[in-house]
Scaffold this motif. Structure first.
Motif, PDB file in Angstrom:
ATOM      1  N   UNK A   1      -4.826  -4.357 -10.748  1.00  0.00           N
ATOM      2  CA  UNK A   1      -3.461  -4.868 -10.900  1.00  0.00           C
ATOM      3  C   UNK A   1      -2.596  -3.620 -10.357  1.00  0.00           C
ATOM      4  N   UNK A   2      -2.999  -2.471 -10.803  1.00  0.00           N
ATOM      5  CA  UNK A   2      -2.053  -1.467 -10.241  1.00  0.00           C
ATOM      6  C   UNK A   2      -2.132  -1.263  -8.824  1.00  0.00           C
ATOM      7  N   UNK A   3      -3.269  -1.526  -8.140  1.00  0.00           N
ATOM      8  CA  UNK A   3      -3.331  -1.448  -6.573  1.00  0.00           C
ATOM      9  C   UNK A   3      -2.445  -2.387  -6.083  1.00  0.00           C
ATOM     10  N   UNK A   4      -2.541  -3.761  -6.534  1.00  0.00           N
ATOM     11  CA  UNK A   4      -1.587  -4.873  -5.950  1.00  0.00           C
ATOM     12  C   UNK A   4      -0.272  -4.418  -6.063  1.00  0.00           C
ATOM     13  N   UNK A   5       0.087  -3.825  -7.323  1.00  0.00           N
ATOM     14  CA  UNK A   5       1.846  -3.244  -7.379  1.00  0.00           C
ATOM     15  C   UNK A   5       2.022  -2.189  -6.271  1.00  0.00           C
ATOM     16  N   UNK A   6       1.434  -1.174  -6.256  1.00  0.00           N
ATOM     17  CA  UNK A   6       1.475   0.038  -5.242  1.00  0.00           C
ATOM     18  C   UNK A   6       1.429  -0.707  -3.909  1.00  0.00           C
ATOM     19  N   UNK A   7       0.480  -1.667  -3.641  1.00  0.00           N
ATOM     20  CA  UNK A   7       0.396  -2.219  -2.437  1.00  0.00           C
ATOM     21  C   UNK A   7       1.614  -2.791  -1.778  1.00  0.00           C
ATOM     22  N   UNK A   8       2.553  -3.540  -2.507  1.00  0.00           N
ATOM     23  CA  UNK A   8       3.705  -4.144  -2.536  1.00  0.00           C
ATOM     24  C   UNK A   8       4.869  -2.983  -2.490  1.00  0.00           C
ATOM     25  N   UNK A   9       4.892  -2.227  -3.408  1.00  0.00           N
ATOM     26  CA  UNK A   9       6.041  -1.444  -3.713  1.00  0.00           C
ATOM     27  C   UNK A   9       6.089  -0.135  -2.786  1.00  0.00           C
ATOM     28  N   UNK A  10       5.139   0.503  -2.625  1.00  0.00           N
ATOM     29  CA  UNK A  10       4.990   1.728  -1.843  1.00  0.00           C
ATOM     30  C   UNK A  10       5.621   1.564  -0.249  1.00  0.00           C
ATOM     31  N   UNK A  11       4.989   0.519   0.427  1.00  0.00           N
ATOM     32  CA  UNK A  11       5.676   0.031   1.675  1.00  0.00           C
ATOM     33  C   UNK A  11       6.977  -0.358   1.751  1.00  0.00           C
ATOM     34  N   UNK A  12       7.474  -1.013   0.758  1.00  0.00           N
ATOM     35  CA  UNK A  12       8.743  -1.609   0.752  1.00  0.00           C
ATOM     36  C   UNK A  12       9.904  -0.219   0.448  1.00  0.00           C
ATOM     37  N   UNK A  13       9.700   0.444  -0.612  1.00  0.00           N
ATOM     38  CA  UNK A  13      10.413   1.548  -0.860  1.00  0.00           C
ATOM     39  C   UNK A  13      10.288   2.465   0.132  1.00  0.00           C
ATOM     40  N   UNK A  14       9.262   2.810   0.850  1.00  0.00           N
ATOM     41  CA  UNK A  14       9.298   3.767   2.031  1.00  0.00           C
ATOM     42  C   UNK A  14      10.265   3.282   3.286  1.00  0.00           C
ATOM     43  N   UNK A  15       9.927   1.963   3.277  1.00  0.00           N
ATOM     44  CA  UNK A  15      10.662   1.004   4.483  1.00  0.00           C
ATOM     45  C   UNK A  15      12.280   1.108   4.284  1.00  0.00           C
ATOM     46  N   UNK A  16      12.594   0.656   3.043  1.00  0.00           N
ATOM     47  CA  UNK A  16      14.023   0.707   2.863  1.00  0.00           C
ATOM     48  C   UNK A  16      14.589   2.166   2.889  1.00  0.00           C
ATOM     49  N   UNK A  17      13.987   3.180   2.377  1.00  0.00           N
ATOM     50  CA  UNK A  17      14.345   4.501   2.560  1.00  0.00           C
ATOM     51  C   UNK A  17      14.595   4.893   3.992  1.00  0.00           C
ATOM     52  N   UNK A  18      13.589   4.711   4.714  1.00  0.00           N
ATOM     53  CA  UNK A  18      13.488   5.035   6.121  1.00  0.00           C
ATOM     54  C   UNK A  18      14.678   4.292   6.910  1.00  0.00           C
TER      55      UNK A  18
END
Length: 78
Positions: A40-57
């Motif tokens: 469950x945690x892996x699924x959450x990070x799989x979505x949130x980490x790339x989206x957050x990094x992409x938006x910040x970039x």
């Protein structure tokens, strides 16, 4: 004296950099969750980490760096 647009541009760029750092910092817990197999945690990070990094970039790249003078009000806003 700088224009108001210059200050807002610098503020948005700083906020984009903060968002980018938060996205990158999600990589360590994501790797740890992969190691201990928390699905469950892996699924959450799989979505949130790339989206957050992409938006910040994107935010960081869209607003060019300028040398604005910050007032205390600008610091509180950040």
């Amino acid at each position: 004296m700088t224009s108001r647009k210059g200050n807002y541009s610098a503020l948005i760029r700083i906020l984009g950099t903060i968002i980018l750092i938060i996205g990158i910092s999600m990589l360590i817990p994501w790797i740890y969750a992969e190691v201990i197999r928390e699905e469950v945690v892996v699924d959450a990070f799989r979505i949130c980490a790339p989206v957050t990094t992409g938006v910040g970039l994107v935010i960081t790249m869209m607003f060019p760096s300028d040398r604005s003078l910050f007032r205390s009000r600008d610091g509180f806003l950040i």
